[in-house]
Write an enzyme that holds these catalytic residues in place. Structure first.
Site, PDB file in Angstrom:
ATOM      1  N   THR A 117      98.447  18.979  49.952  1.00  0.00           N
ATOM      2  CA  THR A 117      97.355  18.593  49.059  1.00  0.00           C
ATOM      3  C   THR A 117      96.026  19.215  49.475  1.00  0.00           C
ATOM      4  OG1 THR A 117      95.952  16.683  48.458  1.00  0.00           O
ATOM      5  CG2 THR A 117      97.215  16.472  50.460  1.00  0.00           C
ATOM      6  N   TYR A 141      94.918   9.435  53.860  1.00  0.00           N
ATOM      7  CA  TYR A 141      95.895  10.163  53.031  1.00  0.00           C
ATOM      8  C   TYR A 141      95.937  11.638  53.436  1.00  0.00           C
ATOM      9  CZ  TYR A 141      97.758  12.754  49.089  1.00  0.00           C
ATOM     10  OH  TYR A 141      98.476  13.642  48.323  1.00  0.00           O
TER      11      TYR A 141
HETATM   12  N1  UFG Z   1      87.277  10.043  37.799  1.00  0.00           N
HETATM   13  C1  UFG Z   1      86.412   9.406  36.922  1.00  0.00           C
HETATM   14  N2  UFG Z   1      86.844   8.308  36.272  1.00  0.00           N
HETATM   15  C2  UFG Z   1      88.105   7.786  36.439  1.00  0.00           C
HETATM   16  C3  UFG Z   1      88.982   8.440  37.346  1.00  0.00           C
HETATM   17  C4  UFG Z   1      88.529   9.572  38.011  1.00  0.00           C
HETATM   18  O1  UFG Z   1      85.270   9.820  36.742  1.00  0.00           O
HETATM   19  O2  UFG Z   1      88.411   6.757  35.826  1.00  0.00           O
HETATM   20  C5  UFG Z   1      86.818  11.281  38.456  1.00  0.00           C
HETATM   21  C6  UFG Z   1      86.900  11.214  39.968  1.00  0.00           C
HETATM   22  O3  UFG Z   1      85.742  10.621  40.516  1.00  0.00           O
HETATM   23  C7  UFG Z   1      87.047  12.693  40.323  1.00  0.00           C
HETATM   24  C8  UFG Z   1      87.813  13.273  39.122  1.00  0.00           C
HETATM   25  O4  UFG Z   1      87.670  12.330  38.075  1.00  0.00           O
HETATM   26  O5  UFG Z   1      85.791  13.291  40.358  1.00  0.00           O
HETATM   27  C9  UFG Z   1      89.284  13.452  39.414  1.00  0.00           C
HETATM   28  O6  UFG Z   1      89.804  12.240  39.930  1.00  0.00           O
HETATM   29  P1  UFG Z   1      91.359  11.958  40.109  1.00  0.00           P
HETATM   30  O7  UFG Z   1      91.490  10.602  40.720  1.00  0.00           O
HETATM   31  O8  UFG Z   1      92.070  12.239  38.849  1.00  0.00           O
HETATM   32  O9  UFG Z   1      91.791  13.082  41.147  1.00  0.00           O
HETATM   33  P2  UFG Z   1      91.258  13.352  42.621  1.00  0.00           P
HETATM   34  O10 UFG Z   1      90.553  14.668  42.562  1.00  0.00           O
HETATM   35  O11 UFG Z   1      90.524  12.235  43.223  1.00  0.00           O
HETATM   36  O12 UFG Z   1      92.648  13.312  43.377  1.00  0.00           O
HETATM   37  C10 UFG Z   1      93.531  14.368  43.429  1.00  0.00           C
HETATM   38  C11 UFG Z   1      94.935  13.874  43.691  1.00  0.00           C
HETATM   39  C12 UFG Z   1      94.975  13.131  44.983  1.00  0.00           C
HETATM   40  C13 UFG Z   1      94.394  13.979  46.071  1.00  0.00           C
HETATM   41  C14 UFG Z   1      93.026  14.452  45.688  1.00  0.00           C
HETATM   42  C15 UFG Z   1      92.378  15.325  46.708  1.00  0.00           C
HETATM   43  O13 UFG Z   1      95.339  13.051  42.651  1.00  0.00           O
HETATM   44  O14 UFG Z   1      96.300  12.787  45.296  1.00  0.00           O
HETATM   45  O15 UFG Z   1      93.111  15.159  44.468  1.00  0.00           O
HETATM   46  O16 UFG Z   1      92.962  16.548  46.708  1.00  0.00           O
HETATM   47  F1  UFG Z   1      94.294  13.271  47.212  1.00  0.00           F
END
Ligand code: UFG
Length: 329
Positions: A117, A141
């Site tokens: 990841t 994680y």
């Molecule tokens: N976000 C929102 N509103 C929501 C959900 C998410 O604004 O309701 C934003 C988050 O703050 C982030 C972006 O959308 O800026 C993406 O969020 P996600 O949760 O969809 O994805 P992440 O980038 O946090 O997570 C992904 C993978 C994880 C991994 C992470 C870091 O899903 O497993 O990338 O690489 F850990």
């Protein structure tokens, strides 16, 4: 006949990769405890119900299946949960992978694909990020996965393990023919939650912060279609079968999309307004996470072809409607 044993093949990325492995002529066998995976996502091969923490069952499955390659997807993936319950993550992700490494070594299986990841990098120092970027994860994680990368490298040096460690950026979208898609319980990912906001009056989509230093103030992420991830895994399996050396690969597109752009794309594809509020930043969210995918292009011959935001959101929306039981799929 080439056989691949897929731990976590009932999960989101794992199931889409099973579909692609099968399409490329692999005999697929899934090993999954169905803790966060789904029986109805296992469609391209036998399901062995088992836990990677059950070393005897794991060894028995490997001995029976005699895989050419093991693809290891089985893991927990919630950053917030990992902060609250680190033990759960070190047990399932780190110890679980150790069990797999030992079982492969005992059985004489020397090829492995690992779901790594972007979270192993931590705060980005440059964008797009190459594989040589500093790895300093900022949550349990990321650390639970980085330790697996380090173990695999040691097993490669000492025992001749050949692995492809695939660092996903933001896996997204659903199978274009609508048979499988993203289903998490609870759901935390931005695209399914934005789709939920457009589908349901009782769900309010929230943007986590709009004061980041980005083009519209919301976080930039590199969304890569899960079917493109499937093709990358199939390419990695071929690479290992042809004698490829142990290597780490970013899987992303090199393009970033903001949260606001995701919300607008959902509005466009659904034809429905997506009411949104702006909430506080989520702890641990970097402003920008974008991959350099040059190595995967060069070594695996992989280029994403289905990862435009329109295609990702179109397939995610169709799946969200279908999985919520909406008429017409
Ligand atoms: N976000 C929102 N509103 C929501 C959900 C998410 O604004 O309701 C934003 C988050 O703050 C982030 C972006 O959308 O800026 C993406 O969020 P996600 O949760 O969809 O994805 P992440 O980038 O946090 O997570 C992904 C993978 C994880 C991994 C992470 C870091 O899903 O497993 O990338 O690489 F850990």
């Amino acid at each position: 006949m080439k056989t691949i044993l897929v731990t976590g093949g009932a999960g989101y990325v794992g199931s889409h990769c099973c579909k692609e492995f099968a399409a490329q002529g692999w005999t697929v066998v899934v090993y999954d405890n169905l803790y966060r995976g789904w029986r109805d996502m296992v469609r391209w091969g036998e399901l062995i119900e088992g836990d990677i923490l059950d070393t005897a069952a794991l060894q028995a499955a490997i001995a029976r299946v005699k895989p050419d390659v093991l693809a290891h997807f089985a893991a927990l993936t919630y950053v917030g949960e990992s902060v609250e319950q680190p033990g759960l993550y070190y047990r399932n992700n780190t110890l679980g992978a150790f069990n797999i490494l030992e079982a492969l070594r005992t059985a004489g299986v020397d090829k492995m694909i690992f779901s790594s990841t972007a979270a192993t990098y931590g705060e980005p120092l440059e964008s797009p990020m190459p594989e040589t970027h500093r790895q300093l994860p900022i949550n349990p994680y990321g650390r639970s996965k980085l330790m697996v990368e380090r173990m695999m490298a040691d097993y490669a040096d000492a025992y001749g393990l050949r692995f492809a460690s695939l660092r996903y950026f933001n896996a997204a979208g659903a199978s274009p023919d609508g048979d499988i898609g993203e289903r998490h319980e609870p759901e935390t990912h931005v695209i399914p939650l934005a789709a939920r906001g457009a589908l349901r009056d009782d769900y309010q989509f929230t943007i986590f912060g709009d004061d980041f230093d980005t083009r519209d103030g919301t976080c930039v992420r590199d969304y890569v279609h899960v079917s493109d991830l499937g093709r990358a895994h199939a390419a990695a399996a071929d690479y290992l079968m042809k004698g490829g050396a142990a290597q780490f690969f970013n899987l992303g597109t090199g393009e970033g999309t903001t949260v606001k752009e995701i919300a607008d794309a959902i509005e466009k594809v659904s034809g429905k307004p997506l009411p949104r509020t702006v909430g506080p930043r989520r702890a641990g969210d970097p402003a920008v996470l974008v991959a350099s995918n040059a190595r995967a292009q060069e070594v695996l011959g992989w280029t994403p072809t289905q990862s435009s935001i329109d295609e990702i959101v179109r397939t995610a929306w169709a799946w969200a409607r279908k999985d919520a039981g909406c008429a017409g799929g």
